[in-house]
Motif scaffolding. Sequence first.
Motif, PDB file in Angstrom:
ATOM      1  N   ARG A   1      35.430  39.869  48.052  1.00 27.68           N
ATOM      2  CA  ARG A   1      35.966  40.897  47.239  1.00 27.68           C
ATOM      3  C   ARG A   1      37.149  39.940  46.457  1.00 27.68           C
ATOM      4  N   ALA A   2      37.933  39.010  47.228  1.00 23.76           N
ATOM      5  CA  ALA A   2      38.841  38.221  46.588  1.00 23.76           C
ATOM      6  C   ALA A   2      38.077  37.423  45.480  1.00 23.76           C
ATOM      7  N   GLN A   3      36.951  36.989  45.597  1.00 25.32           N
ATOM      8  CA  GLN A   3      36.202  36.046  44.659  1.00 25.32           C
ATOM      9  C   GLN A   3      35.862  36.969  43.648  1.00 25.32           C
ATOM     10  N   ILE A   4      35.258  38.211  43.659  1.00 28.54           N
ATOM     11  CA  ILE A   4      34.984  39.102  42.771  1.00 28.54           C
ATOM     12  C   ILE A   4      35.911  39.398  41.977  1.00 28.54           C
ATOM     13  N   SER A   5      37.052  39.587  42.426  1.00 30.62           N
ATOM     14  CA  SER A   5      38.252  40.061  41.621  1.00 30.62           C
ATOM     15  C   SER A   5      38.774  38.790  40.695  1.00 30.62           C
ATOM     16  N   ILE A   6      38.859  37.767  41.090  1.00 31.69           N
ATOM     17  CA  ILE A   6      38.953  36.618  40.206  1.00 31.69           C
ATOM     18  C   ILE A   6      37.776  36.441  39.063  1.00 31.69           C
TER      19      ILE A   6
ATOM     20  N   VAL B   1      46.326  42.469  53.673  1.00 35.45           N
ATOM     21  CA  VAL B   1      44.856  42.062  52.846  1.00 35.45           C
ATOM     22  C   VAL B   1      44.228  43.013  51.809  1.00 35.45           C
ATOM     23  N   ASP B   2      44.256  44.440  52.574  1.00 38.25           N
ATOM     24  CA  ASP B   2      43.752  45.459  51.448  1.00 38.25           C
ATOM     25  C   ASP B   2      44.592  45.997  50.608  1.00 38.25           C
ATOM     26  N   GLU B   3      45.864  45.923  51.105  1.00 38.12           N
ATOM     27  CA  GLU B   3      46.885  46.422  50.038  1.00 38.12           C
ATOM     28  C   GLU B   3      47.210  45.430  48.767  1.00 38.12           C
ATOM     29  N   VAL B   4      47.137  44.220  49.188  1.00 37.86           N
ATOM     30  CA  VAL B   4      47.269  43.291  47.948  1.00 37.86           C
ATOM     31  C   VAL B   4      46.260  43.394  47.188  1.00 37.86           C
ATOM     32  N   SER B   5      44.843  43.755  47.822  1.00 43.87           N
ATOM     33  CA  SER B   5      43.503  43.743  46.962  1.00 43.87           C
ATOM     34  C   SER B   5      43.515  44.883  46.055  1.00 43.87           C
ATOM     35  N   ARG B   6      43.878  46.055  46.521  1.00 44.30           N
ATOM     36  CA  ARG B   6      44.199  47.241  45.840  1.00 44.30           C
ATOM     37  C   ARG B   6      44.881  47.076  44.461  1.00 44.30           C
ATOM     38  N   VAL B   7      45.954  46.391  44.547  1.00 41.43           N
ATOM     39  CA  VAL B   7      46.770  46.211  43.478  1.00 41.43           C
ATOM     40  C   VAL B   7      46.004  45.199  42.534  1.00 41.43           C
ATOM     41  N   VAL B   8      45.434  44.034  42.829  1.00 42.81           N
ATOM     42  CA  VAL B   8      44.630  42.894  42.381  1.00 42.81           C
ATOM     43  C   VAL B   8      43.374  43.884  41.465  1.00 42.81           C
ATOM     44  N   ILE B   9      43.038  44.819  42.034  1.00 41.18           N
ATOM     45  CA  ILE B   9      41.683  46.016  41.352  1.00 41.18           C
ATOM     46  C   ILE B   9      42.226  46.562  40.210  1.00 41.18           C
TER      47      ILE B   9
ATOM     48  N   LYS C   1      36.868  42.280  33.145  1.00 45.13           N
ATOM     49  CA  LYS C   1      35.949  43.392  33.281  1.00 45.13           C
ATOM     50  C   LYS C   1      36.416  44.481  34.190  1.00 45.13           C
ATOM     51  N   TYR C   2      36.166  45.683  34.132  1.00 50.13           N
ATOM     52  CA  TYR C   2      36.536  46.704  35.006  1.00 50.13           C
ATOM     53  C   TYR C   2      36.124  46.711  36.346  1.00 50.13           C
ATOM     54  N   SER C   3      36.942  46.923  37.230  1.00 52.58           N
ATOM     55  CA  SER C   3      36.269  46.921  38.673  1.00 52.58           C
ATOM     56  C   SER C   3      35.536  48.463  38.955  1.00 52.58           C
ATOM     57  N   SER C   4      34.426  48.397  39.803  1.00 50.12           N
ATOM     58  CA  SER C   4      34.024  49.805  40.036  1.00 50.12           C
ATOM     59  C   SER C   4      34.620  50.622  41.010  1.00 50.12           C
TER      60      SER C   4
ATOM     61  N   CYS D   1      43.758  44.401  32.775  1.00 50.92           N
ATOM     62  CA  CYS D   1      43.149  43.441  31.863  1.00 50.92           C
ATOM     63  C   CYS D   1      42.185  43.933  31.149  1.00 50.92           C
ATOM     64  N   ALA D   2      41.031  44.767  31.563  1.00 48.75           N
ATOM     65  CA  ALA D   2      40.190  45.093  30.940  1.00 48.75           C
ATOM     66  C   ALA D   2      40.414  46.100  29.886  1.00 48.75           C
TER      67      ALA D   2
END
Length: 580
Positions: free
Chosen positions: A236-241, A272-280, A248-251, A286-287
């Motif tokens: 998930r971290a690499q996909i977000s990068i 970990v999941d909370e940070v990823s939520r904001v990164v998504i 591109k939009y996240s699904s 950005c998209a």
Amino acid sequence: MVYCGKPSPACGRCRTRRLKCDQGSPSCTQCMRAQVDCPGYRDPLDWSFRDQSEDIIRKSQQPTRKKRTTTSISTSVQNRTPLRNSLVYPVQELGKAHVFVNYMSGGPCGGHMSYLLPLMKDTRNSPVLTTALTAVGLAALSNIRLSPRMMFQARKEYTTALSQTNDALRDPVLSKRDDTLAAVVLLGMFEVMTCSDDSFIDRWIKHMDGAKNLIEHRGSEQLTRQEGLGLFTNLRAQISISQIYQEKYSSPTMTQLTQDAKQYRDPDDRMVDEVSRVVIQLTNFCAALKDGSITQPSEIIRRTLNLDADLMSILLTAPPSWGYKTVKVPLVDGEPVIRTVWGDSYHVYRNLSVSSVWNNARAARLLMHEMLLDAVKLLENSPGSSSLHQQQIIASQSRQIAHQLVDDICASVPFHLGMGMEDTYDWPSSNQSAAGESYPVASEQGNSHGSFSTTPLPWPSMPAFTSAERSSSLETDAAYLGAFLPNTNTMNSETHYPSPLSPSFEVSGAGGVTLVWPLLIAANSGFASPQLRKWIIGCLEKIGHSMGINQALATAQLLRDGMDSRAWMSPDGTPIHDTT
């Protein structure tokens, strides 16, 4: 009685003289020719069995033979071929061992891919995982040892793993297995190890796009297993990068899986999941900027500030286990004595997983503040704009925060490159005025306190983190400091060290591979001075050469060629942020 084998039927005289006996009666021809009496022939029963009791007793009563002298033994050892030359390990085993040591076990800082350990228990049922592990390990070793033969073998293993993975992905059962997804992770990692130019990004992005589709195909069931949850978190971290890079939009599926993952994770690790939520959310933002869904500068500022506030609230309320310590470096004549640290302090974390989440959050916030400053500048230049004073305040605060984020990413470098907890004693400084400044540090409650300096100390060159001469210089520094430091140094209320310790850099590849993206964002931002960019380039080169990670070398070359920013540039193609 013992069996003595097939006996001779000759007479006694012929047996003794080893003559051919015709066994004549009453005398053989040989005895008649010699004109002697023939001694006759033995009983047939005596031919096969013989009583050796007396011989055995006699041998047992003989004194034990003296052992060989030490001289003779040492001579034979010297003449013997060295043991190391007689042991030949299969090259495939060397590759797998490299991945295990550097990325799965991870040494004192923890493993980056420890979720692979349960999958390695029975590799006979997972040939694709074994082959992919071998390919990655041999690629890294080839880069470290400069071995074309080993790289040739690594590419053969990669081709085989790629074919096996494609076959597994076509199978509806195998495509949902953890080892298949792990192979996809390793194939992407192979690209990280072997890239030679910026074209590696396209190949890596393809692997990440395939991994995203596979994760969504596996569904929430994958999160119920520890190894499945680990694979999801890493990818998930690499996909977000990848998606931020592509804008591109996240699904929606990825967003839902991120929400579902929290219920299967330890409560202390749900950050970990909370940070990823904001990164998504940042990915989608950005998209939206790219496709023109959001164009108004005021709306960009509003959304960016909301995202940054959301992420900051997560970091400020992190559990104690997710905090980090700030270690001050001693100053001599106003300058730090350890030049492997940017500025006058560095950070120490519980493990690489914790430091990686912090750095990913910092990188995300850096991108937010770049977009914020772009929007502020557009607003300032637009006709009829009001609240100029407020915009200037926002821009000033944003630049200050961005400078600090860059410094914090650089402060994590020593830990990622091996400076462990045994080195985290408090360094008393002879310069008391410098001791008054401190970087933001996570307290026991995980909060950030204290003032901070926004101007890093410039260093003209980047020292070698892993060379023998650097270790020697650190020992010299420690010895030199012994004359000035007290005998007891305290890191915190529970940990005491009797004397200054020489920092030991036990470097693992996991520490380097998790640094490349944050360092790239820090250097690409408009908040890194030319000296800091040079220092970051040095870090990336050390990661590449000492750990066999060619992606770091390719990234260093991009920065050396003058790459200022990939996106969020001003219309004339120049960075809009100052680097002072």
